[in-house]
Write a protein that holds these residues in place. Structure first.
Motif, PDB file in Angstrom:
ATOM      1  N   THR A  87       0.826  -1.206   0.000  1.00  0.00           N
ATOM      2  CA  THR A  87       0.000   0.000   0.000  1.00  0.00           C
ATOM      3  C   THR A  87       0.863   1.260   0.000  1.00  0.00           C
ATOM      4  OG1 THR A  87      -0.170  -0.071   2.412  1.00  0.00           O
ATOM      5  CG2 THR A  87      -1.919  -1.152   1.136  1.00  0.00           C
ATOM      6  N   SER A  88       2.116   1.101   0.366  1.00  0.00           N
ATOM      7  CA  SER A  88       3.103   2.183   0.297  1.00  0.00           C
ATOM      8  C   SER A  88       4.478   1.521   0.337  1.00  0.00           C
ATOM      9  CB  SER A  88       2.940   3.164   1.467  1.00  0.00           C
ATOM     10  OG  SER A  88       3.347   2.561   2.685  1.00  0.00           O
ATOM     11  N   ARG A  89       5.530   2.326   0.314  1.00  0.00           N
ATOM     12  CA  ARG A  89       6.891   1.751   0.367  1.00  0.00           C
ATOM     13  C   ARG A  89       7.160   1.058   1.689  1.00  0.00           C
ATOM     14  NH1 ARG A  89      11.318   5.837  -1.160  1.00  0.00           N
ATOM     15  NH2 ARG A  89      12.525   3.921  -1.177  1.00  0.00           N
ATOM     16  N   GLU A  90       6.454   1.477   2.737  1.00  0.00           N
ATOM     17  CA  GLU A  90       6.693   0.925   4.072  1.00  0.00           C
ATOM     18  C   GLU A  90       5.619  -0.050   4.543  1.00  0.00           C
ATOM     19  OE1 GLU A  90       6.479   4.440   3.760  1.00  0.00           O
ATOM     20  OE2 GLU A  90       8.606   4.598   3.312  1.00  0.00           O
TER      21      GLU A  90
END
Length: 119
Positions: A87-90
């Motif tokens: 959902t994001s880089r993290e």
């Protein structure tokens, strides 16, 4: 008709209580989903997957998780699917679906630190 499988409902690592202060029971399909969520959490494999940068090792651990779920006698073997969604880089989420032998499909969203059944 009485439930085939029954367990105490666990929410946020604690027993869920009804308005009268009694533990809430979770039957059949929801019981199976909760048991599998706890099995995945206790295995530690999701934490390893999130921390692993090697794609091959990540996929290997996802296969291990699928095989673990398929070994539950209440699940139809070969029906477990785990989809990894960034959902994001993290942040990564894992959608798990599997077909139970008697109660239809279970589906839930799992993170490295928790798992929640899809409604």
């Amino acid at each position: 008709m009485p439930a085939t499988y029954c367990d105490l409902l666990i929410i946020d690592d604690d027993l869920a209580l009804d308005a009268g202060g009694y533990p809430v029971l979770v039957p059949d399909r929801a019981c199976i989903a909760q048991d599998i969520q706890h099995m995945i959490r206790e295995s530690g494999l999701l934490v390893d997957i999130v921390g692993e940068r090697n794609v091959r090792k990540r996929k290997t651990n996802l296969v291990k998780l699928s095989l673990m779920v398929d070994q539950d006698t209440r699940i139809k073997p070969g029906t477990t699917r785990i989809e990894e969604i960034w959902t994001s880089r993290e942040r990564v989420e894992f959608w798990l679906t599997a077909e139970t032998r008697k109660f239809g499909r279970i589906s839930f969203l799992a993170y490295a630190d928790e798992a929640k059944e899809a409604k």
